[in-house]
Write a protein that holds these residues in place. Structure first.
Motif, PDB file in Angstrom:
ATOM      1  N   CYS A 181       0.870  -1.325  -0.277  1.00  0.00           N
ATOM      2  CA  CYS A 181       0.127   0.020   0.147  1.00  0.00           C
ATOM      3  C   CYS A 181       0.833   1.174  -0.139  1.00  0.00           C
ATOM      4  N   HIS A 182       1.986   1.404   0.578  1.00  0.00           N
ATOM      5  CA  HIS A 182       2.831   2.501   0.714  1.00  0.00           C
ATOM      6  C   HIS A 182       2.159   3.684   1.530  1.00  0.00           C
ATOM      7  N   SER A 183       1.446   3.287   2.292  1.00  0.00           N
ATOM      8  CA  SER A 183       0.470   4.284   2.900  1.00  0.00           C
ATOM      9  C   SER A 183       0.993   4.682   4.546  1.00  0.00           C
ATOM     10  N   SER A 184       0.296   5.673   5.010  1.00  0.00           N
ATOM     11  CA  SER A 184       0.798   6.166   6.405  1.00  0.00           C
ATOM     12  C   SER A 184       0.212   4.994   7.531  1.00  0.00           C
ATOM     13  N   THR A 185      -0.671   4.005   6.956  1.00  0.00           N
ATOM     14  CA  THR A 185      -1.117   2.905   8.013  1.00  0.00           C
ATOM     15  C   THR A 185      -0.060   1.948   8.088  1.00  0.00           C
ATOM     16  N   GLY A 186       0.968   1.873   7.058  1.00  0.00           N
ATOM     17  CA  GLY A 186       1.944   0.925   7.337  1.00  0.00           C
ATOM     18  C   GLY A 186       3.486   1.495   7.678  1.00  0.00           C
ATOM     19  N   MET A 211       4.691  -6.865   4.477  1.00  0.00           N
ATOM     20  CA  MET A 211       3.179  -6.162   4.357  1.00  0.00           C
ATOM     21  C   MET A 211       3.027  -5.597   5.837  1.00  0.00           C
ATOM     22  N   CYS A 212       2.147  -4.760   6.026  1.00  0.00           N
ATOM     23  CA  CYS A 212       1.621  -4.099   6.933  1.00  0.00           C
ATOM     24  C   CYS A 212       0.513  -4.997   7.558  1.00  0.00           C
ATOM     25  N   PRO A 213      -0.140  -4.888   8.673  1.00  0.00           N
ATOM     26  CA  PRO A 213      -1.158  -5.816   9.213  1.00  0.00           C
ATOM     27  C   PRO A 213      -2.729  -5.595   8.297  1.00  0.00           C
ATOM     28  N   HIS A 214      -2.691  -4.123   7.557  1.00  0.00           N
ATOM     29  CA  HIS A 214      -3.863  -4.196   6.925  1.00  0.00           C
ATOM     30  C   HIS A 214      -4.018  -4.979   5.629  1.00  0.00           C
ATOM     31  N   CYS A 215      -2.739  -4.816   4.878  1.00  0.00           N
ATOM     32  CA  CYS A 215      -2.496  -5.757   3.777  1.00  0.00           C
ATOM     33  C   CYS A 215      -2.661  -7.061   4.122  1.00  0.00           C
ATOM     34  N   ILE A 216      -2.231  -7.739   5.115  1.00  0.00           N
ATOM     35  CA  ILE A 216      -2.055  -9.026   5.507  1.00  0.00           C
ATOM     36  C   ILE A 216      -3.584  -9.387   5.677  1.00  0.00           C
TER      37      ILE A 216
END
Length: 270
Positions: A181-186, A211-216
């Motif tokens: 995602c390359h976003s601030s949530t990661g 990957m961040c938890p959101h993408c997982i």
């Protein structure tokens, strides 16, 4: 004894008529000083009022808004003794003859800085590497916000060119970046990544596909694996976990995320 003398009788109707005639003749009103008509009273009140000021329409001129030196393009930054820094350049790639901006990682956002924003005292520069957890130097301009603790601090990594040399074209070594995602949530700092999700930042740097938890969660690679930040938990209508790290360590879990994942499997979290 003889009869009592009779009191004289008064003709009340005659007295009422006499009073009515007297009032009609304004004798009583004039004697009380209220013989003026309503129009005379209004005229007298207008004469006693101060004259009204004539209305003058104000014409406001358009003046340029005040801009800070950091975002102003017309002002020149103040001269300083520090060495000049390279201006940030946007990465662009050419696709089918058109120039398009390449997506920058979340731990290396592009900001326009001046020399005044990049001044860091020698004391703060030496204190920056003392704490590698969340950092000790708060910088609202150059610091990158962690998704969990929401602190804009310079990282304490010694080799970080962004926080050490203020090179905005380099990523922050003390913050993560999701490869999907390359976003601030990661974006997570070293301390939050370790305590809340049980991962080391050195391992994350070596993984190109981290990957961040959101993408997982979106890909479903880990069932019941969710982000346990207060923002994400409130969106799920779940109470924030607070300092659940002590409970996770006592129960033998690697992090708060592993404890929360087990509770979701057992149906304890609603």
């Amino acid at each position: 004894m003889g009869r009592a003398t009779e009191e004289p009788k008064f003709d009340y109707e005659a007295l009422r008529k006499a009073r009515m005639l007297e009032n009609q003749a304004c004798l009583r009103l004039k004697s009380l000083g209220v013989g003026k008509t309503v129009s005379e009273l209004r005229k007298q009140a207008k004469e006693q009022q101060p004259p009204r000021r004539s209305y003058q329409k104000k014409v406001y001129c358009l003046t340029p808004l005040r801009r800070s030196l950091r975002i102003s393009n017309n002002l020149t930054p103040p001269q300083s003794n520090s060495t000049p820094l390279s201006t940030p350049k946007q990465d662009k790639v050419t696709l089918s003859g058109e120039k398009k901006e390449k997506q920058r990682p979340a731990n290396a956002p592009l900001v326009n800085l001046s020399d005044a924003d990049l001044l860091l005292s020698s004391e703060n520069s030496g204190r920056r590497c003392n704490s590698k957890g969340r950092g000790t130097i708060y910088n609202p301009v150059l610091g990158i916000c962690c998704h969990f603790c929401r602190q804009k601090k310079l990282c304490g990594e010694e080799d970080c060119k962004r926080c050490g040399n203020f090179d905005v074209n380099e990523p922050c070594l003390g913050k993560t970046d999701c490869s999907v995602c390359h976003s601030s949530t990661g974006v997570f700092c070293r301390a939050c990544l370790k305590v809340r999700y049980g991962e080391e930042i050195e391992e994350v740097r070596e993984k190109k596909g981290w990957m961040c938890p959101h993408c997982i969660e979106e890909q479903g690679t880990k069932p019941y694996w969710i982000c346990n930040s207060s923002i994400c938990l409130r969106k799920r209508k779940m109470p924030p976990t607070g300092i659940a790290v002590f409970k996770a360590r006592e129960m033998g879990y690697k992090s708060v995320a592993h404890l929360l994942m087990e509770e979701l499997k057992l149906g304890k979290c609603k």
